[in-house]
Design an enzyme around this catalytic site. Structure first.
Site, PDB file in Angstrom:
ATOM      1  N   GLY A   1      -4.541 -71.229   4.733  1.00  0.00           N
ATOM      2  CA  GLY A   1      -5.976 -71.476   4.733  1.00  0.00           C
ATOM      3  C   GLY A   1      -6.831 -70.341   5.253  1.00  0.00           C
ATOM      4  NE  ARG A   2      -8.115 -69.377  11.294  1.00  0.00           N
ATOM      5  CZ  ARG A   2      -7.837 -69.756  12.521  1.00  0.00           C
ATOM      6  NH1 ARG A   2      -7.354 -68.896  13.387  1.00  0.00           N
ATOM      7  NH2 ARG A   2      -8.022 -70.996  12.898  1.00  0.00           N
TER       8      ARG A   2
ATOM      9  CG  HIS B   1      -5.209 -77.764  11.227  1.00  0.00           C
ATOM     10  ND1 HIS B   1      -5.798 -76.543  11.003  1.00  0.00           N
ATOM     11  CD2 HIS B   1      -4.460 -78.011  10.136  1.00  0.00           C
ATOM     12  CE1 HIS B   1      -5.445 -76.094   9.815  1.00  0.00           C
ATOM     13  NE2 HIS B   1      -4.623 -76.960   9.274  1.00  0.00           N
TER      14      HIS B   1
ATOM     15  CG  ASP C   1      -1.708 -76.827   7.350  1.00  0.00           C
ATOM     16  OD1 ASP C   1      -2.226 -75.703   7.211  1.00  0.00           O
ATOM     17  OD2 ASP C   1      -2.370 -77.875   7.405  1.00  0.00           O
ATOM     18  N   GLY C   2      -0.535 -73.883   9.199  1.00  0.00           N
ATOM     19  CA  GLY C   2      -1.106 -73.350  10.424  1.00  0.00           C
ATOM     20  C   GLY C   2      -0.306 -72.188  10.974  1.00  0.00           C
ATOM     21  N   GLY C   3      -0.999 -71.131  11.336  1.00  0.00           N
ATOM     22  CA  GLY C   3      -0.359 -69.994  11.967  1.00  0.00           C
ATOM     23  C   GLY C   3       0.208 -68.954  11.028  1.00  0.00           C
ATOM     24  CB  VAL C   4       1.044 -68.867   7.473  1.00  0.00           C
ATOM     25  CG1 VAL C   4       1.537 -67.840   6.474  1.00  0.00           C
ATOM     26  CG2 VAL C   4       2.114 -69.904   7.756  1.00  0.00           C
ATOM     27  NE  ARG C   5      -4.227 -66.779  11.360  1.00  0.00           N
ATOM     28  CZ  ARG C   5      -4.105 -68.096  11.212  1.00  0.00           C
ATOM     29  NH1 ARG C   5      -3.410 -68.587  10.205  1.00  0.00           N
ATOM     30  NH2 ARG C   5      -4.669 -68.933  12.051  1.00  0.00           N
TER      31      ARG C   5
ATOM     32  CB  SER D   1      -0.886 -79.303  11.146  1.00  0.00           C
ATOM     33  OG  SER D   1      -2.150 -78.691  11.241  1.00  0.00           O
TER      34      SER D   1
END
Length: 122
Positions: free
Chosen positions: A65-66, A11, A42-46, A9
């Protein structure tokens, strides 16, 4: 069979000046667990290409998430469905361009670390 979820992550990265992206440490984590558990990014996937890179580097799945929150804020449930469809379409296109007909065709040879391009071999 181990059901442990090992998260990589990013975060709270903004609180530290010198930290790495989750995608950068993903291969090391995959090697460290040596098949004893599944690894999730988890994190940075756009984008769909982010999903392709994570899968190629050994992640079993990714969390988004985002993008999902952006879709939710934009148009509620329909916005989330739209975001998921966009990610699916981008992943399908990236796979096709990489010559991957199925998820099982995705492998680490598809990804080259950016440092490769910083110091070209003459």
């Amino acid at each position: 069979m181990c059901a442990l979820v090992e998260g990589v992550s990013g975060h709270y990265r903004h609180k530290w000046r010198y930290t790495t992206e989750g995608i950068d440490v993903l291969p090391e984590v995959v090697r460290a667990v040596n098949g004893q558990c599944e690894v999730y990014l988890d994190g940075g996937v756009r984008t769909g290409t982010d999903v392709l890179k994570a899968l190629a580097l050994g992640a079993k799945a990714v969390f988004i998430g985002r993008p999902a929150l952006y879709g939710l804020a934009y148009d509620g449930e329909a916005g989330v469905k739209t975001i998921l469809q966009i990610l699916r379409d981008e992943l399908s296109l990236a796979m096709a361009l990489a010559g991957c007909a199925s998820l099982s065709d995705i492998n680490s040879s598809l990804v080259v670390h950016q440092s490769y391009y910083l110091h070209p071999k003459l």
